[in-house]
Every structure is written in structure tokens, then in C-alpha cells.
Enzyme design. Structure first.
Site, mmCIF file in Angstrom:
data_model
loop_
_atom_site.group_PDB
_atom_site.id
_atom_site.type_symbol
_atom_site.label_atom_id
_atom_site.label_comp_id
_atom_site.label_asym_id
_atom_site.label_seq_id
_atom_site.Cartn_x
_atom_site.Cartn_y
_atom_site.Cartn_z
ATOM 1 N N GLY A 245 9.921 1.020 1.847
ATOM 2 C CA GLY A 245 9.316 0.109 0.870
ATOM 3 C C GLY A 245 8.035 0.601 0.231
ATOM 4 O O GLY A 245 7.124 -0.190 0.017
ATOM 5 N N THR A 246 7.998 1.893 -0.082
ATOM 6 C CA THR A 246 6.839 2.405 -0.817
ATOM 7 C C THR A 246 7.311 3.199 -2.029
ATOM 8 O O THR A 246 8.321 3.910 -1.949
ATOM 9 C CB THR A 246 5.905 3.262 0.067
ATOM 10 O OG1 THR A 246 4.864 3.815 -0.764
ATOM 11 C CG2 THR A 246 6.632 4.388 0.783
ATOM 12 N N HIS B 35 -5.028 1.912 4.377
ATOM 13 C CA HIS B 35 -5.793 1.355 3.256
ATOM 14 C C HIS B 35 -6.639 0.150 3.645
ATOM 15 O O HIS B 35 -7.084 -0.596 2.772
ATOM 16 C CB HIS B 35 -4.846 1.009 2.101
ATOM 17 C CG HIS B 35 -4.191 2.215 1.494
ATOM 18 N ND1 HIS B 35 -3.054 2.160 0.716
ATOM 19 C CD2 HIS B 35 -4.529 3.531 1.561
ATOM 20 C CE1 HIS B 35 -2.715 3.386 0.337
ATOM 21 N NE2 HIS B 35 -3.586 4.231 0.848
ATOM 22 N N VAL C 207 -2.250 -4.004 3.647
ATOM 23 C CA VAL C 207 -3.497 -4.576 4.158
ATOM 24 C C VAL C 207 -3.264 -6.009 4.645
ATOM 25 O O VAL C 207 -4.201 -6.703 5.004
ATOM 26 C CB VAL C 207 -4.599 -4.545 3.062
ATOM 27 C CG1 VAL C 207 -4.913 -3.126 2.635
ATOM 28 C CG2 VAL C 207 -4.224 -5.395 1.839
ATOM 29 N N TYR D 105 -9.246 -10.911 -4.672
ATOM 30 C CA TYR D 105 -8.937 -10.843 -3.239
ATOM 31 C C TYR D 105 -8.826 -12.233 -2.624
ATOM 32 O O TYR D 105 -8.005 -12.458 -1.731
ATOM 33 C CB TYR D 105 -9.969 -9.973 -2.499
ATOM 34 C CG TYR D 105 -9.651 -8.518 -2.698
ATOM 35 C CD1 TYR D 105 -8.604 -7.927 -2.000
ATOM 36 C CD2 TYR D 105 -10.320 -7.759 -3.640
ATOM 37 C CE1 TYR D 105 -8.258 -6.604 -2.226
ATOM 38 C CE2 TYR D 105 -9.986 -6.439 -3.865
ATOM 39 C CZ TYR D 105 -8.944 -5.865 -3.147
ATOM 40 O OH TYR D 105 -8.585 -4.572 -3.371
HETATM 41 C C1 BJW Z 1 11.429 -2.650 -1.419
HETATM 42 C C2 BJW Z 1 11.651 -3.994 -1.293
HETATM 43 C C3 BJW Z 1 12.443 -4.382 -0.216
HETATM 44 C C4 BJW Z 1 10.420 -3.770 -2.983
HETATM 45 N N1 BJW Z 1 12.914 -3.455 0.618
HETATM 46 N N2 BJW Z 1 11.917 -1.744 -0.602
HETATM 47 C C5 BJW Z 1 -3.412 13.708 -5.527
HETATM 48 C C6 BJW Z 1 -2.665 13.698 -6.682
HETATM 49 C C7 BJW Z 1 -2.834 12.687 -7.634
HETATM 50 C C8 BJW Z 1 -3.762 11.679 -7.439
HETATM 51 C C9 BJW Z 1 -4.504 11.680 -6.283
HETATM 52 C C10 BJW Z 1 -4.325 12.682 -5.350
HETATM 53 N N3 BJW Z 1 -5.163 12.435 -4.306
HETATM 54 C C11 BJW Z 1 -5.857 11.314 -4.568
HETATM 55 C C12 BJW Z 1 -5.475 10.831 -5.777
HETATM 56 C C13 BJW Z 1 -6.026 9.632 -6.430
HETATM 57 C C14 BJW Z 1 -5.439 8.356 -5.912
HETATM 58 C C15 BJW Z 1 -3.940 8.332 -6.194
HETATM 59 O O1 BJW Z 1 -3.120 8.539 -5.358
HETATM 60 N N4 BJW Z 1 -3.577 8.030 -7.419
HETATM 61 C C16 BJW Z 1 -2.160 7.966 -7.785
HETATM 62 C C17 BJW Z 1 -1.832 6.550 -8.255
HETATM 63 C C18 BJW Z 1 -1.855 9.015 -8.800
HETATM 64 N N5 BJW Z 1 -5.699 8.187 -4.481
HETATM 65 C C19 BJW Z 1 -6.868 7.749 -4.049
HETATM 66 O O2 BJW Z 1 -7.782 7.503 -4.815
HETATM 67 C C20 BJW Z 1 -7.043 7.598 -2.548
HETATM 68 N N6 BJW Z 1 -8.264 8.192 -2.161
HETATM 69 C C21 BJW Z 1 -8.399 9.506 -2.028
HETATM 70 O O3 BJW Z 1 -7.479 10.267 -2.037
HETATM 71 O O4 BJW Z 1 -9.684 9.890 -1.837
HETATM 72 C C22 BJW Z 1 -10.010 11.265 -1.757
HETATM 73 C C23 BJW Z 1 -11.428 11.353 -1.260
HETATM 74 C C24 BJW Z 1 -11.702 12.183 -0.194
HETATM 75 C C25 BJW Z 1 -13.009 12.271 0.279
HETATM 76 C C26 BJW Z 1 -14.023 11.524 -0.322
HETATM 77 C C27 BJW Z 1 -13.737 10.689 -1.381
HETATM 78 C C28 BJW Z 1 -12.429 10.610 -1.864
HETATM 79 C C29 BJW Z 1 -7.170 6.127 -2.170
HETATM 80 C C30 BJW Z 1 -5.939 5.368 -2.432
HETATM 81 C C31 BJW Z 1 -6.175 3.906 -2.124
HETATM 82 C C32 BJW Z 1 -5.003 3.060 -2.558
HETATM 83 N N7 BJW Z 1 -5.336 1.725 -2.446
HETATM 84 C C33 BJW Z 1 -4.390 0.740 -2.924
HETATM 85 C C34 BJW Z 1 -5.160 -0.521 -3.311
HETATM 86 C C35 BJW Z 1 -5.811 -1.136 -2.144
HETATM 87 C C36 BJW Z 1 -6.409 -2.353 -2.630
HETATM 88 C C37 BJW Z 1 -5.632 -3.558 -2.270
HETATM 89 O O5 BJW Z 1 -4.628 -3.598 -1.553
HETATM 90 O O6 BJW Z 1 -6.111 -4.491 -2.797
HETATM 91 O O7 BJW Z 1 -3.411 0.484 -1.920
HETATM 92 S S1 BJW Z 1 -3.429 1.248 -4.311
HETATM 93 C C38 BJW Z 1 -2.014 0.304 -3.867
HETATM 94 O O8 BJW Z 1 -0.942 1.255 -3.821
HETATM 95 C C39 BJW Z 1 -2.257 -0.207 -2.445
HETATM 96 C C40 BJW Z 1 -0.991 0.233 -1.750
HETATM 97 O O9 BJW Z 1 -1.212 0.365 -0.359
HETATM 98 C C41 BJW Z 1 -0.664 1.528 -2.448
HETATM 99 C C42 BJW Z 1 0.754 1.974 -2.308
HETATM 100 O O10 BJW Z 1 1.626 1.106 -2.945
HETATM 101 P P1 BJW Z 1 3.046 0.838 -2.315
HETATM 102 O O11 BJW Z 1 2.894 0.272 -0.982
HETATM 103 O O12 BJW Z 1 3.860 2.055 -2.436
HETATM 104 O O13 BJW Z 1 3.575 -0.342 -3.259
HETATM 105 P P2 BJW Z 1 4.327 -0.272 -4.666
HETATM 106 O O14 BJW Z 1 4.226 -1.604 -5.277
HETATM 107 O O15 BJW Z 1 3.877 0.874 -5.465
HETATM 108 O O16 BJW Z 1 5.847 0.016 -4.284
HETATM 109 C C43 BJW Z 1 6.650 -0.940 -3.609
HETATM 110 C C44 BJW Z 1 7.977 -0.289 -3.321
HETATM 111 O O17 BJW Z 1 8.730 -1.164 -2.508
HETATM 112 C C45 BJW Z 1 8.812 0.006 -4.572
HETATM 113 O O18 BJW Z 1 9.291 1.330 -4.488
HETATM 114 C C46 BJW Z 1 9.977 -0.998 -4.471
HETATM 115 O O19 BJW Z 1 11.182 -0.483 -4.981
HETATM 116 C C47 BJW Z 1 10.075 -1.206 -2.993
HETATM 117 N N8 BJW Z 1 10.607 -2.490 -2.567
HETATM 118 N N9 BJW Z 1 11.004 -4.659 -2.344
HETATM 119 C C48 BJW Z 1 12.647 -2.132 0.355
HETATM 120 N N10 BJW Z 1 12.722 -5.683 -0.021
#
Ligand code: BJW
Ligand code: ZN
Length: 243
Positions: free
Chosen positions: A189-190, A121, A105, A69
């Protein structure tokens, strides 16, 4: 449909819409120079997420997680919002009802002038205590010492939602509500892989909102959207605004 025709169509939808919701991800900040999570150059190319972005990883080795971080905070600190962030801030000013929901974030939406983005997040500039209720803004770059400590003696952690952790309740509730009532939902962008954020546009679709995706690449959501535009958000979003 060419991008040009699609943009004219979306501008019309934006003008007609009573309530707009926008979900952003790491892609919107890519043009500011902040690496995305997945894909080429992604932050996790060399680090499996489970090694760093989980409460278990932090409990095992808080210094290692903080080092990551600390590096990311240094990267983000020198970056500025790009035309995509500014266009969304301007959209809020031009349109009577826009709710901005972000998975990011990095704080760049705030810097661009968006009033109160719903941060699903957390925030890389916030820390909280692992033992007591202490929470604070901390902009120290680099951080010393690592790991930082609370006045109660316990280790501080980034106020960020890791895998397996619940999202901030009020923030998530407001995001669900915005997705439920939106008549236009923009997804920018997600990769639409991480839950529960990825369910927000699905909910909007179920409620018969128009859903528009802006992304460089195809995602699992693309084929469900009314329009899925392939392109950079910093180029496309400014084209959606009125003159
Ligand atoms: C462009 C571009 C340009 C590039 N123009 N586009 C249901 C089903 C399956 C799994 C789960 C589920 N429910 C929960 C889960 C588990 C898990 C999960 O989702 N896992 C999956 C990976 C399968 N989720 C969790 O654990 C969540 N918690 C939860 O649900 O808790 C339940 C609970 C309830 C009650 C009590 C206890 C628990 C929490 C999720 C937290 C995610 N955190 C992160 C890390 C944070 C740490 C940090 O930042 O350091 O957040 S994960 C990481 O991914 C980060 C992001 O915010 C998040 C999303 O990523 P994002 O933004 O989509 O980025 P990328 O890189 O994936 O994509 C970028 C995109 O941009 C691409 O498509 C490119 O093409 C595009 N792009 N340049 C336009 N110029
Ligand atoms: Zn404390």
C-alpha cells in the site's frame, strides 16, 4: 500468475524465510477509512504538499498547518485497524523474525498489536517543541489552542517528518539493516515515490531478497518485484498467514 497461485507461492516463501521485512504505506489504512496522500480522494488532491508538509510552510503559518493536522487527528481518532493491520500483527507472532517498517503516522499498527513498528515518518499523536527538547504524546482532539505552545513559550509542532527533513536516525538505521538482511520483503500500500523509504525494497532487491508488492495499482516498483499483486491489502494479507 493468478492471485490465487501467487498467494500459495508467497505463503511458501514466508515459511522458508529466515528474516522478513514489511514496508507499509497509506494504502494499508485506506480500508480503515483514512485517506491516502496521492490519487483519488488523496489528502493532497486540493493541497499541494509543499503548502503544508514542509518546515517552511510551518514557519510561515503554524496555525494553518496545525489546522490540517487537527482535522487529520480527528479523522484518525475515530478509525480502527482493519484485517490488513491485524494480519501483520499476527505474522509477527507466527514468524520468528518480522520487522515492520511503516511510513504511516496514524498509529493503527500499534492498535492492531504490532510490537514495535519502525515509524519512518513520525507519529501524529506526538508533539515536540520547536525550541527546546520537550516531546510528548498528545491525544487531544480537537487541539486547543491552535497552534499549541510549550511551557517554554515556543510553538509545538507535530513530531512528523516533513519534506526536506531528515528521518529519525536510529529508526532509519534499523530499517536499512532489516532491508539488508531480509530474504523476503513485502511492500504494502505505498506509491513507492517518497525517498528514502522507497529505496528500502530496492536495497532488498539488490541483496537478492524476494520482493512482493501488494497494491491496488501499478507503482514504479511493480516491474522489479518477484510478485506484484493487484488487490486490497485487507483482503490479501490475511490469506498469507498459516491456519
Ligand atoms: C492500496 C489500497 C489498498 C490504496 N490496498 N493498496 C531522492 C530522489 C528524489 C527526491 C528525494 C530523494 N531523497 C529525498 C527526496 C525528497 C523527498 C522525496 O522523496 N520527494 C519525492 C516526492 C520525490 N524526501 C524527503 O524530503 C524526505 N527527507 C529526506 O530525504 O531528507 C534528507 C535529509 C537528510 C539529512 C538532513 C536533512 C534532509 C522526507 C520525506 C517525508 C515524507 N513525509 C510525508 C508527509 C508526512 C506528513 C504527514 O503525514 O502529514 O509522509 S509525504 C507522504 O508520503 C507521507 C507518506 O508517509 C509518504 C508516502 O506516501 P504513501 O504511503 O506511499 O501514500 P500514497 O498516497 O502515495 O500511496 C498510497 C498507495 O496505496 C497507492 O499506491 C495506492 O494504489 C495504494 N492503495 N488503497 C493496497 N486498500
Ligand atoms: Zn519548549
Amino acid at each position: 500468475m493468478t492471485n490465487q497461485v501467487a498467494i500459495v507461492q508467497i505463503r511458501g516463501w514466508l515459511q522458508e524465510a529466515r528474516r522478513v521485512a514489511v514496508l507499509t504505506g497509506a494504502g494499508i489504512s485506506a480500508e480503515s477509512g483514512i485517506p491516502t496522500f496521492r490519487g483519488t480522494g488523496g489528502l493532497w488532491r486540493n493541497f499541494p504538499a509543499e503548502q503544508l508538509a514542509t518546515p517552511e510552510a510551518f514557519a510561515r503559518d503554524p496555525a494553518l498547518v496545525w489546522e490540517w493536522y487537527d482535522w487529520r487527528r480527528a479523522v484518525v481518532a475515530e478509525k480502527s485497524p482493519n484485517p490488513g493491520h491485524f494480519a501483520l500483527a499476527e505474522m509477527e507472532r507466527q514468524h520468528p523474525s518480522v520487522t515492520l517498517i511503516t511510513q504511516n503516522v496514524d498509529g493503527l499498527h500499534d492498535l492492531a498489536g504490532s510490537a514495535s513498528p519502525l515509524k519512518l515518518h513520525g507519529d501524529i499523536w506526538q508533539v515536540r517543541c520547536t525550541q527546546c527538547d520537550y516531546r510528548a504524546t498528545n491525544r487531544e482532539v480537537p487541539l486547543t489552542p491552535i497552534p499549541p505552545r510549550c511551557s517554554c513559550g515556543a510553538v509545538l509542532r507535530p513530531d512528523i517528518v516533513w519534506f526536506g527533513e531528515a528521518l529519525p536516525e536510529g529508526v532509519l538505521r534499523n530499517a536499512w539493516a532489516a532491508a539488508q538482511i531480509a530474504d523476503l520483503f513485502l511492500v504494502v500500500g505505498t506509491s513507492a515515490l517518497v525517498q528514502p523509504a522507497a529505496s528500502l525494497p530496492r536495497l532488498a532487491l539488490e541483496r537478492h531478497a524476494r520482493v512482493v508488492e501488494i497494491n491496488l495499482e501499478h507503482t514504479p516498483l511493480s516491474r522489479h518485484c518477484d510478485i506484484s499483486l493487484r488487490g486490497a491489502s485487507g483482503e490479501i494479507l490475511p490469506l498469507l498467514l498459516g491456519d
